[in-house]
Design a protein around this motif. Structure first.
Motif, PDB file in Angstrom:
ATOM      1  N   LEU A  27       0.705  -1.102  -0.090  1.00  0.00           N
ATOM      2  CA  LEU A  27      -0.221  -0.075   0.161  1.00  0.00           C
ATOM      3  C   LEU A  27       0.843   1.066  -0.143  1.00  0.00           C
ATOM      4  O   LEU A  27       1.972   1.175   0.665  1.00  0.00           O
ATOM      5  CB  LEU A  27      -1.052  -0.005   1.170  1.00  0.00           C
ATOM      6  N   SER A  28       0.433   2.410  -0.613  1.00  0.00           N
ATOM      7  CA  SER A  28       1.441   3.524  -0.783  1.00  0.00           C
ATOM      8  C   SER A  28       0.295   4.681  -0.585  1.00  0.00           C
ATOM      9  O   SER A  28      -0.849   4.585  -1.022  1.00  0.00           O
ATOM     10  CB  SER A  28       2.110   3.613  -1.777  1.00  0.00           C
ATOM     11  N   ASP A  30      -1.288   8.263  -1.454  1.00  0.00           N
ATOM     12  CA  ASP A  30      -1.029   9.198  -2.570  1.00  0.00           C
ATOM     13  C   ASP A  30      -1.779  10.591  -1.763  1.00  0.00           C
ATOM     14  O   ASP A  30      -2.779  10.788  -1.612  1.00  0.00           O
ATOM     15  CB  ASP A  30      -2.387   8.953  -3.464  1.00  0.00           C
ATOM     16  N   ASN A  33      -4.253  13.364  -3.489  1.00  0.00           N
ATOM     17  CA  ASN A  33      -5.573  12.825  -3.420  1.00  0.00           C
ATOM     18  C   ASN A  33      -6.135  12.367  -1.862  1.00  0.00           C
ATOM     19  O   ASN A  33      -7.194  12.249  -1.788  1.00  0.00           O
ATOM     20  CB  ASN A  33      -5.790  11.925  -4.593  1.00  0.00           C
ATOM     21  N   ARG A  35      -5.616   9.580  -0.399  1.00  0.00           N
ATOM     22  CA  ARG A  35      -5.842   8.074  -0.401  1.00  0.00           C
ATOM     23  C   ARG A  35      -4.868   7.165  -0.468  1.00  0.00           C
ATOM     24  O   ARG A  35      -3.869   7.589  -1.070  1.00  0.00           O
ATOM     25  CB  ARG A  35      -7.123   8.059  -1.294  1.00  0.00           C
ATOM     26  N   TYR A  36      -5.068   5.781  -0.185  1.00  0.00           N
ATOM     27  CA  TYR A  36      -4.205   4.670  -0.179  1.00  0.00           C
ATOM     28  C   TYR A  36      -4.606   4.157  -1.453  1.00  0.00           C
ATOM     29  O   TYR A  36      -5.530   3.965  -1.908  1.00  0.00           O
ATOM     30  CB  TYR A  36      -4.209   3.702   0.884  1.00  0.00           C
ATOM     31  N   ILE A  37      -3.572   3.775  -2.397  1.00  0.00           N
ATOM     32  CA  ILE A  37      -3.579   2.980  -3.480  1.00  0.00           C
ATOM     33  C   ILE A  37      -2.602   1.943  -3.488  1.00  0.00           C
ATOM     34  O   ILE A  37      -1.823   1.430  -2.647  1.00  0.00           O
ATOM     35  CB  ILE A  37      -3.017   3.741  -4.645  1.00  0.00           C
ATOM     36  N   THR A  38      -3.222   0.868  -4.306  1.00  0.00           N
ATOM     37  CA  THR A  38      -2.337  -0.645  -4.161  1.00  0.00           C
ATOM     38  C   THR A  38      -2.704  -1.175  -5.524  1.00  0.00           C
ATOM     39  O   THR A  38      -3.845  -0.950  -6.042  1.00  0.00           O
ATOM     40  CB  THR A  38      -2.813  -1.470  -3.142  1.00  0.00           C
ATOM     41  N   SER A  39      -1.956  -2.030  -6.008  1.00  0.00           N
ATOM     42  CA  SER A  39      -2.212  -2.954  -7.078  1.00  0.00           C
ATOM     43  C   SER A  39      -2.296  -4.478  -6.824  1.00  0.00           C
ATOM     44  O   SER A  39      -2.432  -5.261  -7.765  1.00  0.00           O
ATOM     45  CB  SER A  39      -0.986  -2.785  -8.241  1.00  0.00           C
ATOM     46  N   GLN A  47      -6.983  -1.321   2.036  1.00  0.00           N
ATOM     47  CA  GLN A  47      -7.314  -0.125   1.420  1.00  0.00           C
ATOM     48  C   GLN A  47      -8.523   0.413   1.685  1.00  0.00           C
ATOM     49  O   GLN A  47      -8.562   1.664   1.972  1.00  0.00           O
ATOM     50  CB  GLN A  47      -6.935  -0.324  -0.184  1.00  0.00           C
ATOM     51  N   ASN A  51      -8.924   4.093   3.723  1.00  0.00           N
ATOM     52  CA  ASN A  51      -9.485   5.046   2.943  1.00  0.00           C
ATOM     53  C   ASN A  51     -10.828   5.583   3.605  1.00  0.00           C
ATOM     54  O   ASN A  51     -11.086   6.766   3.463  1.00  0.00           O
ATOM     55  CB  ASN A  51      -9.799   4.718   1.794  1.00  0.00           C
TER      56      ASN A  51
END
Length: 242
Positions: A27-28, A30, A33, A35-39, A47, A51
């Motif tokens: 998780l990282s 942003d 914006n 908020r946390y983003i992930t792939s 996440q 958020n």
């Protein structure tokens, strides 16, 4: 891993909050914006939970854009004297003897990044050049040496320069006899011809002295025969008259 960054010229600030799992990104944050983003599918539940926690996101933002930046500025101020410290090198041309290689010695500089090169008639010269190792001095400054191995006749008829480039300034030293520092003392060194002559003279004196002493000893041991002794001896051996 988390932290912040600050551009001293523009004043722009930024922050990061990154999480990993099993050697991969998890998780990282942003920050723009908020908020946390992930792939990774495994991180979707986390996440969503993070958020949805607006208070947590605001806390993350405040720390990375204010508290972290304040501490960063303080640390930079504390270390400014060391980070921005610049000490110019002292450059010397050294030689052990008139026929030895010439050494360009730079010492007492800070920071350690420095470039030493040689030029011949204003052109870069890389042949017969040996760059020594960087050495740390006791006061935290640095020193390094570059050796030029050319015959004296070569650098005397050309213009050789040692160029020392440092963050503080650039120093150029033209190689001439009067600029070379050496421990060699020409007044204490005699030409080989004089040395051979002195040795030969000493040997001749020794041989002459020995020969003279032997002649003297022979003369001292010789005793001449007296005339009276010869007469007495002759009368003693002559036949008696009848």
């Amino acid at each position: 891993m988390y932290g912040c960054s600050w551009d001293e010229e523009t004043g722009d600030v930024d922050g990061f909050d990154e999480h990993g799992y099993d050697g991969e990104d998890f998780l990282s944050l942003d920050l723009k914006n908020l908020r946390y983003i992930t792939s990774m599918p495994q991180a979707f539940i986390t996440q969503v939970n993070w958020n949805n926690n607006k208070a947590l996101l605001e806390q993350k933002k405040q720390y990375r854009t204010q508290i972290c930046i304040d501490w960063l500025k303080k640390y930079l101020q504390y270390g400014k004297s060391t980070v921005e410290r610049k000490v110019s090198p002292q450059v010397s041309l050294l030689q052990k003897s008139p026929s030895s290689p010439v050494m360009c010695h730079a010492t007492g500089f800070y920071p350690k990044e420095v470039t030493i090169s040689w030029q011949k008639n204003k052109q870069d010269h890389d042949e017969d050049v040996d760059l020594g190792k960087l050495i740390t001095n006791e006061d935290g400054t640095f020193q390094v040496m570059s050796t030029l191995s050319v015959e004296p006749e070569e650098w005397k008829k050309n213009v050789y320069e040692c160029v020392v480039e440092h963050k503080s300034r650039t120093i150029r030293s033209i190689l001439t006899e009067d600029k070379i520092r050496t421990n060699y003392d020409s007044t204490t060194s005699l030409p080989i011809g004089i040395i051979v002559g002195v040795v030969a003279a000493v040997l001749l004196l020794i041989v002459t002295g020995v020969a003279g002493y032997k002649v003297y000893q022979k003369k001292k041991g010789f005793k001449p025969v007296n005339a009276s002794d010869d007469g007495s001896n002759s009368s003693a051996h002559s036949d008696p008259k009848v």
